[in-house]
Structure formats: structure tokens, C-alpha cells
Design a protein around this motif. Structure first.
Motif, mmCIF file in Angstrom:
data_model
loop_
_atom_site.group_PDB
_atom_site.id
_atom_site.type_symbol
_atom_site.label_atom_id
_atom_site.label_comp_id
_atom_site.label_asym_id
_atom_site.label_seq_id
_atom_site.Cartn_x
_atom_site.Cartn_y
_atom_site.Cartn_z
ATOM 1 N N THR A 1 0.796 -1.219 0.000
ATOM 2 C CA THR A 1 0.000 0.000 0.000
ATOM 3 C C THR A 1 0.836 1.280 0.000
ATOM 4 O OG1 THR A 1 -0.328 -0.592 2.343
ATOM 5 C CG2 THR A 1 -2.203 -0.839 0.883
ATOM 6 N N GLU A 2 2.120 1.147 0.254
ATOM 7 C CA GLU A 2 3.054 2.273 0.120
ATOM 8 C C GLU A 2 4.397 1.723 -0.315
ATOM 9 O OE1 GLU A 2 3.820 4.588 3.580
ATOM 10 O OE2 GLU A 2 1.714 5.006 4.003
ATOM 11 N N SER A 3 4.967 2.298 -1.348
ATOM 12 C CA SER A 3 6.360 2.018 -1.676
ATOM 13 C C SER A 3 6.873 3.154 -2.548
ATOM 14 C CB SER A 3 6.515 0.681 -2.409
ATOM 15 O OG SER A 3 7.851 0.228 -2.327
ATOM 16 N N GLY A 4 7.968 3.752 -2.100
ATOM 17 C CA GLY A 4 8.526 4.880 -2.831
ATOM 18 C C GLY A 4 9.957 5.156 -2.415
ATOM 19 N N TRP A 5 10.423 6.352 -2.680
ATOM 20 C CA TRP A 5 11.813 6.731 -2.381
ATOM 21 C C TRP A 5 11.882 8.250 -2.240
ATOM 22 C CZ3 TRP A 5 15.532 2.880 -1.941
ATOM 23 C CH2 TRP A 5 16.845 3.307 -1.743
ATOM 24 N N PRO A 6 12.583 8.746 -1.237
ATOM 25 C CA PRO A 6 12.672 10.200 -1.048
ATOM 26 C C PRO A 6 13.736 10.843 -1.938
ATOM 27 C CG PRO A 6 13.889 9.108 0.686
ATOM 28 C CD PRO A 6 13.273 8.005 -0.160
ATOM 29 N N SER A 7 13.572 12.125 -2.156
ATOM 30 C CA SER A 7 14.543 12.858 -2.980
ATOM 31 C C SER A 7 15.445 13.767 -2.158
ATOM 32 C CB SER A 7 13.811 13.706 -4.029
ATOM 33 O OG SER A 7 12.964 14.659 -3.407
ATOM 34 N N ARG A 8 15.165 13.910 -0.867
ATOM 35 C CA ARG A 8 15.977 14.784 -0.009
ATOM 36 C C ARG A 8 16.183 14.125 1.345
ATOM 37 N NH1 ARG A 8 11.845 18.015 -1.511
ATOM 38 N NH2 ARG A 8 11.144 18.274 0.637
ATOM 39 N N GLY A 9 17.164 14.641 2.088
ATOM 40 C CA GLY A 9 17.404 14.167 3.442
ATOM 41 C C GLY A 9 18.695 13.392 3.562
ATOM 42 N N ASN A 10 18.882 12.791 4.719
ATOM 43 C CA ASN A 10 20.101 12.042 5.013
ATOM 44 C C ASN A 10 20.018 10.626 4.456
ATOM 45 O OD1 ASN A 10 21.184 14.208 6.515
ATOM 46 N ND2 ASN A 10 20.064 13.552 8.341
ATOM 47 N N LYS A 11 21.132 10.141 3.968
ATOM 48 C CA LYS A 11 21.153 8.778 3.454
ATOM 49 C C LYS A 11 21.140 7.778 4.596
ATOM 50 C CE LYS A 11 26.171 8.143 2.985
ATOM 51 N NZ LYS A 11 27.253 7.779 2.037
ATOM 52 N N VAL A 12 20.716 6.558 4.291
ATOM 53 C CA VAL A 12 20.724 5.450 5.247
ATOM 54 C C VAL A 12 21.643 4.383 4.681
ATOM 55 C CG1 VAL A 12 19.326 3.753 6.480
ATOM 56 C CG2 VAL A 12 18.352 5.992 5.936
ATOM 57 N N ASN A 13 22.921 4.449 5.039
ATOM 58 C CA ASN A 13 23.925 3.536 4.518
ATOM 59 C C ASN A 13 23.908 3.591 2.984
ATOM 60 O OD1 ASN A 13 25.995 1.697 4.459
ATOM 61 N ND2 ASN A 13 24.799 -0.038 5.173
ATOM 62 N N GLN A 14 23.453 2.519 2.306
ATOM 63 C CA GLN A 14 23.448 2.509 0.851
ATOM 64 C C GLN A 14 22.270 3.273 0.243
ATOM 65 O OE1 GLN A 14 24.294 -1.229 -1.187
ATOM 66 N NE2 GLN A 14 24.910 -2.145 0.767
ATOM 67 N N ALA A 15 21.288 3.598 1.053
ATOM 68 C CA ALA A 15 20.094 4.271 0.556
ATOM 69 C C ALA A 15 20.326 5.775 0.506
ATOM 70 C CB ALA A 15 18.894 3.942 1.436
ATOM 71 N N GLN A 16 20.433 6.302 -0.704
ATOM 72 C CA GLN A 16 20.747 7.708 -0.917
ATOM 73 C C GLN A 16 19.516 8.443 -1.433
ATOM 74 O OE1 GLN A 16 23.856 9.554 -0.602
ATOM 75 N NE2 GLN A 16 22.372 11.206 -0.882
ATOM 76 N N PRO A 17 19.085 9.520 -0.759
ATOM 77 C CA PRO A 17 17.960 10.291 -1.294
ATOM 78 C C PRO A 17 18.426 11.318 -2.320
ATOM 79 C CG PRO A 17 18.560 11.132 0.870
ATOM 80 C CD PRO A 17 19.498 9.987 0.577
#
Length: 289
Positions: free
Chosen positions: A218-234
Motif C-alpha cells: 500500500t506504500e512504496s517509494g523513495w525520497p529525494s531529499r534528506g540524510n542517506k541510510v547507509n546505501q540508501a541515498q535520497p
């Protein structure tokens, strides 16, 4: 030659629709880009559903009925032939939110009678409610039983994080499964792995917990701003990549893209920046897989 170009141009909308594999698009009741929570108007809902329809989405999801959103969103959806995944917002835990839930059930019955059974894919009672699985499901069953007693046939469930569902098989008894799953919050997944995260991690875990049943992410996406989470880069590039991969994963499961526009009233750049329209070039996302 002119005929060839005319035929090709006529095919473009169909090709765009065919390339969108998402089940639907999640939308907040607040208009994007505002620092304060500001209700969408009917005109803004109309714009939203036209955007969604033109991009090939077949349904929208709302998470609450504040701002008269169920009626406004349903009216807009009906005008372009989209369906609605309706969501009742729970304020606090189940006990604290019971009065609001019961009022919203009546609101849903009114909308069901007004817009018809076919307008609604499902009804979720709560989105990531902070309560026990037992308390959540007791209320889901209560709502479902009441709706059936008054002739409303809409499937009923509750939406929660995929990890919560994985760890609480009691959540499996609803009419359908509804889980929120954002690869960004898995520190080992980059944007290029967002789709595989759903297919190889989330869906198998849900199936192990609940057996085979109809699942909606019901939700799946990705942010474009903010702090990264290890390999997850916004970033906008990463959001585009993630949505492209999620669209491909959606060929094999029902996925709602999160979300229509940036919600800048929320706290923190990451939570504010999952918006798609007005920021992401969907021509780079809705491509053949």
C-alpha cells in the motif's frame, strides 16, 4: 508519411498506459508544497486524478477521511473512471480512536451508496496503528461484520509495515493483505534494488507469515531529499531509479506508488520528499521492463 506520424502519435497514450504496472497511487489529503497541513479542494483532487489517469494509474489510495477527502476523492475518481482504496485513519491506539473509526465507517457507507460498490477496491482500518495485532484485528473484524450486516461488500483490512505483519501472523485474517514497504529504510538496499527488495525480501516474508493470499503493497517509494541510510541515498536521480524498479516489480504484485506530491508539512526532509508529480519525469520511470 503524415499518416505514419499520425498513427504513431495516436499510439503514444496507449503505450504510456501499458508501461505503468503500478496498481495505484497513494495521495495525501493535504495539498503538496505547503508548510502547514492544507486540505485539498475538489479542484485539486480533480487535477490529481487527471494526472494519475494520464500517467496510467487505475486507482488512488487515501489514508484518512479528514478534509472531506473520501467524498472529494471519490467524486474526482468517478469522473475519470478510477477506483479508490479507502483508508480510515486511527488517531492513537484502537481504544483512543474507536469513536473516530465508527464515525468514519458511517462516512464510508454513505460514499458506498453514493458512488457504488465498484468504486472501492478495499477499505483499510488504520495505517500502521500503534497497538497490538490482536487489538487492531479485533476492530477490523468488528468493522467488517458491521459493514456486511448493512449490505456493504467492500473487502476490509488494515495496513501496517511489512515487518510488523511478518512478525504478527494474527494480521493475516483480513480480506486481503496490506503492507507498507519502503526499501529506503533497509540500510542494505540502494535505489537500484528497490523492486527486488519487494520481490525477494518482502513478498516471501509475507507469504511465509500468512500463506498465499491477495497482497497490496500500500506504500512504496523513495525520497529525494534528506540524510542517506547507509546505501540508501535520497536524490531525484535515486527516486527515479527506485520508482522505475518498483514499477517493474509491480508486474508481479499489487503496488501503490508513494506518493502523489511532496508533503512539506511533515517533519524531516526524508518524510517530506516522497512526492512524484511535479518533480519526477515519469517518462523515465514508466518504461518497458
Amino acid at each position: 508519411m503524415k499518416l505514419v506520424f499520425a498513427v504513431a502519435a495516436a499510439l503514444l497514450p496507449a503505450l504510456a498506459l501499458a508501461a505503468n504496472h503500478f496498481k495505484g497511487l497513494t495521495a495525501a489529503n493535504a495539498v503538496g508544497g505547503k508548510n502547514a497541513y492544507t486540505c485539498r479542494t475538489q479542484a485539486q483532487w480533480n487535477t490529481l486524478v487527471h494526472d494519475a489517469k494520464n500517467a496510467g494509474f487505475s486507482s488512488i489510495r487515501i489514508e484518512g477521511f479528514d478534509c472531506n477527502a473520501l467524498d472529494l476523492a471519490s467524486s474526482a475518481a468517478a469522473s475519470v473512471g478510477l477506483q479508490v482504496m479507502a483508508g480510515i485513519y486511527v488517531n492513537g491506539n484502537i481504544a483512543q480512536g474507536t469513536a473516530g473509526i465508527n464515525n468514519d465507517v458511517q462516512t464510508f457507507i454513505t460514499a458506498y451508496k453514493k458512488y457504488g460498490a465498484g468504486r472501492y477496491i478495499g477499505l483499510t482500518v488504520g495505517n500502521e496503528v500503534n497497538d497490538s495485532a490482536a487489538n487492531i484485528m479485533k476492530k477490523v473484524y468488528d468493522v467488517r461484520g458491521y459493514l456486511r450486516s448493512v449490505g456493504v461488500s467492500t473487502p476490509v483490512s488494515t495496513a501496517h509495515t511489512w515487518v510488523f505483519v511478518r512478525d504478527h501472523p494474527e494480521m493475516c485474517g483480513a480480506d486481503f493483505g496490506a503492507a507498507n514497504a519502503h526499501a529506503f529504510f533497509d540500510p542494505n538496499t540502494a535505489s537500484s534494488g528497490a523492486g527486488n527488495f519487494l520481490l525477494s525480501v518482502v513478498r516471501p516474508a509475507l507469504d511465509r507469515a500468512c500463506g498465499k493470499k491477495v497482497w497490496y503493497i500500500t506504500e512504496s517509494g523513495w525520497p529525494s531529499r534528506g540524510n542517506k541510510v547507509n546505501q540508501a541515498q535520497p536524490s531525484i536521480a535515486d527516486e527515479t531509479t527506485a520508482l522505475t524498479q518498483l514499477n517493474c516489480a509491480a508486474k508481479s504484485m499489487y503496488v501503490y506508488a508513494f506518493e502523489y506530491d511532496d508533503q512539506t508539512w511533515k517533519g524531516g526532509a526524508v518524510e517530506q520528499s516522497f512526492g512524484i508529480f511535479g518533480k519526477i519525469n515519469l517518462n523515465n520511470v514508466l518504461k518497458a521492463c
